[in-house]
Design an enzyme around this catalytic site. Structure first.
Site, PDB file in Angstrom:
ATOM      1  N   ASP A 177      -1.387   1.410  -3.829  1.00 52.67           N
ATOM      2  CA  ASP A 177      -2.153   0.315  -4.443  1.00 52.67           C
ATOM      3  C   ASP A 177      -3.515   0.787  -4.925  1.00 52.67           C
ATOM      4  O   ASP A 177      -4.350  -0.021  -5.337  1.00 52.67           O
ATOM      5  CB  ASP A 177      -2.286  -0.871  -3.493  1.00 52.67           C
ATOM      6  CG  ASP A 177      -3.050  -0.557  -2.214  1.00 52.67           C
ATOM      7  OD1 ASP A 177      -3.108   0.627  -1.829  1.00 52.67           O
ATOM      8  OD2 ASP A 177      -3.567  -1.493  -1.581  1.00 52.67           O
ATOM      9  N   SER A 209       0.824  -1.206   0.000  1.00 48.63           N
ATOM     10  CA  SER A 209       0.000   0.000   0.000  1.00 48.63           C
ATOM     11  C   SER A 209       0.857   1.254   0.000  1.00 48.63           C
ATOM     12  O   SER A 209       1.611   1.494  -0.934  1.00 48.63           O
ATOM     13  CB  SER A 209      -0.962  -0.039   1.194  1.00 48.63           C
ATOM     14  OG  SER A 209      -1.851   1.054   1.167  1.00 48.63           O
ATOM     15  N   ASP A 265      -6.270   1.901  -3.654  1.00 46.12           N
ATOM     16  CA  ASP A 265      -7.581   1.617  -3.060  1.00 46.12           C
ATOM     17  C   ASP A 265      -8.128   2.813  -2.286  1.00 46.12           C
ATOM     18  O   ASP A 265      -9.281   2.806  -1.871  1.00 46.12           O
ATOM     19  CB  ASP A 265      -7.562   0.352  -2.190  1.00 46.12           C
ATOM     20  CG  ASP A 265      -6.600   0.436  -1.005  1.00 46.12           C
ATOM     21  OD1 ASP A 265      -5.830   1.420  -0.905  1.00 46.12           O
ATOM     22  OD2 ASP A 265      -6.618  -0.488  -0.170  1.00 46.12           O
ATOM     23  N   ASP A 274      -3.254   6.368  -3.320  1.00 44.93           N
ATOM     24  CA  ASP A 274      -2.124   5.761  -2.625  1.00 44.93           C
ATOM     25  C   ASP A 274      -1.511   4.685  -3.520  1.00 44.93           C
ATOM     26  O   ASP A 274      -1.941   4.475  -4.659  1.00 44.93           O
ATOM     27  CB  ASP A 274      -2.528   5.223  -1.246  1.00 44.93           C
ATOM     28  CG  ASP A 274      -3.539   4.081  -1.300  1.00 44.93           C
ATOM     29  OD1 ASP A 274      -4.107   3.831  -2.379  1.00 44.93           O
ATOM     30  OD2 ASP A 274      -3.766   3.451  -0.250  1.00 44.93           O
TER      31      ASP A 274
END
Length: 472
Positions: free
Chosen positions: A258, A107, A260, A256
């Site tokens: 990743d 992440s 999500d 961010d």
């Protein structure tokens, strides 16, 4: 696996409450990942079934995805490699294909980290309470015995690209074709939004939308050469804020690593709070559900979200349900309540039409639709959803967290307030003029404070009074 290996494996440092996260080459290696892939298949009883495996742009992700696939295939699962994906692409794949899966990402963590986010079929979350502890224990057993037993039939490994399907699915949920033309700056932070934004909002795979997309850091680079891919930290939004003003853009979007989570910047370069975004999307999802015959659509919000959210939900004929902080709680309550939408102060946004999972891209599309269907600027639109003044989250490093909370309770004992302990301690003035929450971190010596009030002066007065007690 190497027979000469004599190390005893303990994976507790990298197995967290909701995912796996560690330093590459230390607490997460290809050998560890292979064992986790095997344990994943065994714990979820996936022999003979399909398992989906992808990863983000971190340098170690391809090697780790292959190792996980090998472990899963050894235990008899048929693996589909999804290649480069955002985390919400994994949820799309697990939902649309009704298969369990895993993606390699850390992440917003720094470049030296990687990790695993895992999901059951139908994008159901896996946490320490729903299989993650068992996966850890079995992976440790495989590592410490230096042996992953082979299933009767080894699984096949193939390749499956989900980017176009994901893009088409999201476009089917929010029709942006009728929007007025918008100039949109997107900061991908060298993360996966650099791949998903051109596919969903641009014309890389689908017909062009009425948007002029100005890319910022779209090159996939897991070393994060420009800034950390963590938009929660204000300094990581500065390049986007400057670019929005420089280009005279209507809106800025920051994802961010990743992809999500999504953060929003208005045309003046000012952040629009995740609470305001929650309210904006909730209004649209309530109206859509009501148009489909749902009398009182349910909206989930965590207890740190602005009080404006439940007020708006009730005003629009919905039902607001308050939860603890954390995506496993939100997803569980989304499912229990049949909620149409859920939002968190950390910019995680959850959708019933997305298998109750979180997706930054779908939230961004709703904001673009709300902005594009009216003529005013985003700063004016955003103000409708931010009637209160918030402190943001303030961390105090302190060992005796309980003692600090007791001092605050003693100081406010004479006030006309209500205290509840759903998640930490939330103090609410009976006249509605302010509330604040004190919440201990589970992993760090921090006590986290969030304050909201009807005006800035009152917010600052309450904030400073609480901090004086906490840091005494």
């Amino acid at each position: 696996m190497t027979s000469e290996q004599t190390k005893t494996f303990d994976l507790s440092a990298s197995f967290k409450a909701y995912d796996v996260r560690g330093i590459v080459g230390d607490s997460i290696t290809a050998e560890i990942v292979e064992a986790v892939g095997a344990a994943f298949v065994d714990v979820l009883e996936l022999e003979g079934q399909t398992v989906l495996v992808g990863g983000d742009m971190r340098p170690s992700s391809p090697e780790f995805a292959k190792a996980f696939a090998d472990g899963a295939a050894t235990r008899g699962a048929n693996v589909q490699l999804l290649d480069l994906i955002s985390t919400d692409e994994l949820y799309y794949a697990c939902g649309s294909l009704n298969a369990a899966g895993a993606t390699f990402t850390a992440s917003h963590n720094p470049a030296e980290y990687n990790g695993i986010k895992m999901s059951k079929a139908g994008a159901q979350p896996i946490s320490s309470e729903s299989g993650l502890k068992e996966i850890q224990a079995l992976a440790e057993e495989y590592l410490n015995t230096r042996h992953i037993p082979a299933a009767a039939t080894r699984g096949q490994i193939g390749v499956h690209d989900v980017l176009k399907g994901y893009s088409e699915y999201l476009r089917g949920l929010v029709d942006l074709s009728g929007s007025r033309p918008l100039k949109v700056v997107v900061d991908a932070g060298n993360g996966m939004a650099g791949l998903t934004t051109p596919a969903v909002l641009g014309d890389a795979l689908l017909p062009k939308l009425p948007f002029d997309i100005i890319p910022l850091y779209f090159e996939l680079d897991g070393s994060f050469p420009n800034h950390p891919a963590n938009p929660l930290e204000p300094e990581n939004l500065r390049d986007l804020q400057a670019a929005v003003v420089k280009h005279g853009a209507d809106i800025g979007l920051a994802f961010d690593g990743d992809a999500d989570r999504c953060f929003v910047i208005d045309e003046k370069g000012e952040p629009v709070s995740p609470s305001a975004i929650t309210g904006m999307v909730a209004r649209r999802e309530i109206a859509r559900a009501q148009a489909q015959g749902e009398a009182t659509p349910t909206i989930i919000h965590n207890l740190l979200t602005s009080r404006a959210v439940p007020e708006l939900v009730e005003h629009d004929g919905g039902r607001a349900v308050r939860t603890r902080v954390g995506h496993s709680f939100i997803k569980a309550v989304m499912a229990e309540e049949g909620a149409v939408f859920g939002g968190e102060h950390s910019a995680h946004f959850y959708f019933r039409d997305f298998w109750n999972a979180d997706t930054g891209m779908l939230a961004a599309m709703h904001v673009l639709a709300a902005l594009g269907e009216q003529d005013g600027p985003l700063s004016e639109l955003g103000r409708e959803y931010e009637p209160y003044v918030s402190s943001g989250e303030i961390n105090s490093e302190i060992e005796d967290k309980a003692g600090a909370v007791d001092r605050v309770k003693a100081d406010f004992a004479a006030e006309d307030i209500i205290v509840d302990t759903m998640d930490g301690s939330t103090f609410t003035a009976n006249d509605g003029s302010y509330w604040f929450n004190l919440r201990p971190s589970n992993t760090e010596p921090f006590l986290r404070l969030n304050v909201e009030a009807t005006d800035r002066q009152l917010m600052e007065r309450v904030r400073d009074r609480v901090l004086a007690n906490v840091r005494r």
